[in-house]
Design a protein around this motif. Sequence first.
Motif, PDB file in Angstrom:
ATOM      1  N   GLN A   8     -26.802  22.972  80.596  1.00  0.00           N
ATOM      2  CA  GLN A   8     -27.707  23.760  81.426  1.00  0.00           C
ATOM      3  C   GLN A   8     -28.396  24.845  80.600  1.00  0.00           C
ATOM      4  O   GLN A   8     -29.607  25.059  80.701  1.00  0.00           O
ATOM      5  N   ARG A 225     -40.315  10.083  81.764  1.00  0.00           N
ATOM      6  CA  ARG A 225     -38.924   9.851  81.363  1.00  0.00           C
ATOM      7  C   ARG A 225     -38.844   8.778  80.280  1.00  0.00           C
ATOM      8  O   ARG A 225     -38.113   8.908  79.303  1.00  0.00           O
ATOM      9  N   GLU A 263     -34.428  20.017  86.763  1.00  0.00           N
ATOM     10  CA  GLU A 263     -33.737  19.313  87.835  1.00  0.00           C
ATOM     11  C   GLU A 263     -32.551  18.490  87.339  1.00  0.00           C
ATOM     12  O   GLU A 263     -31.580  18.295  88.076  1.00  0.00           O
ATOM     13  N   ASP A 264     -32.648  18.000  86.121  1.00  0.00           N
ATOM     14  CA  ASP A 264     -31.598  17.134  85.581  1.00  0.00           C
ATOM     15  C   ASP A 264     -31.358  17.478  84.111  1.00  0.00           C
ATOM     16  O   ASP A 264     -31.806  16.768  83.209  1.00  0.00           O
ATOM     17  N   SER A 266     -28.997  17.113  82.124  1.00  0.00           N
ATOM     18  CA  SER A 266     -28.298  16.129  81.304  1.00  0.00           C
ATOM     19  C   SER A 266     -29.204  14.989  80.855  1.00  0.00           C
ATOM     20  O   SER A 266     -28.809  14.188  79.983  1.00  0.00           O
ATOM     21  N   PHE A 267     -30.429  14.909  81.416  1.00  0.00           N
ATOM     22  CA  PHE A 267     -31.260  13.753  81.078  1.00  0.00           C
ATOM     23  C   PHE A 267     -31.669  13.736  79.615  1.00  0.00           C
ATOM     24  O   PHE A 267     -31.858  12.671  79.028  1.00  0.00           O
TER      25      PHE A 267
END
Length: 335
Positions: A8, A225, A263-264, A266-267
């Motif tokens: 994070q 992505r 939002e993510d 870990s992506f």
Amino acid sequence: MKYADLAQAQAQVLIDLMKEGKPFLPFLKPGDPSTINGLPYNPTTGKAYRGGNRVMLWIAGMVNHFEDNRWLTYKQAQAVGAQVRKGEKSIPLRYVMFPNGQEAESAAVVQPWMDKPRTFFFNVFNAEQIEGLPPPPQRPETTPHQRIERCEQLVKDSGAVIVHGASGPHYAPRSDKIGMPYPERFITPDGYYAALTHELAHWTGHESRLARDLSGAFGSESYAREEMIAETASHIMGVELGIGHDPSQHAAYIHHWMKIAKEDPSFVYTAAAAAEKICDFVGLERYAYEPLPQVEQAHEVEGGVDVAFGAMDIPSLEAVSVAVRERPSDVALSL
């Protein structure tokens, strides 16, 4: 600091840099010849860390201003006659493995019948936090002829269909072909192959290969992505092949990448793991340094066992399970 908390925090670092107009991967120093020595690696195995661990260490090195790209565990440092300085804080890394002993990251496609993989954590320190290590070795440079030869062989071995005469580099999933301008339209051969390997990364996502989602239209989040995965893969290939990496197209994706990172978080690590699979799929040859000689075998540390994982030198599942259950739980990083 736990792994999730560190992810994070690192995501926020990237978001802040992107807000300043920096490239998405500002810590990779694109175009800098020294990048060839910039892959985080374990000096006790000589091999580079992979996937999310690689990105975790890239960002940690950037944030902490480490110039040395060697990372090893407490016990590994002791084993080569070195010692972590008192008070230094480690970086948590993780290793994911299926119960049958298969490394999750190396599984090109996870099949429904595969048991759920297990995640194990271990801690590493940068060489600048350790006393008694020899100076870092330099990776030998390659000649232009050697670089071109390796690039040509990689593309040839892939079997990808390349069609020249296009106005710009692209991969068309429906026809399953890569379109490229003629090589002479590029300033250097390195530039041509840097663009081609990026499209080759997209090519691996076809349903008959690594089966990633390539359905997103330009400007969509799913497209961004996939672009993050391809950019990471092309950078790894650029470093290993010595041709560099051009991030000039990142501006088109910055908005989406900031949203994804928020939002993510870990992506970015998931994308890095997918990028490693791309490099493995196309048969990218990985460079390995000469491992440091061991002075003596590391012994159990009072208060727990420091997990001595190499970058790719991983023990059995049983040994991993025992070590992880016994390792100390306090992990921290100054960001």
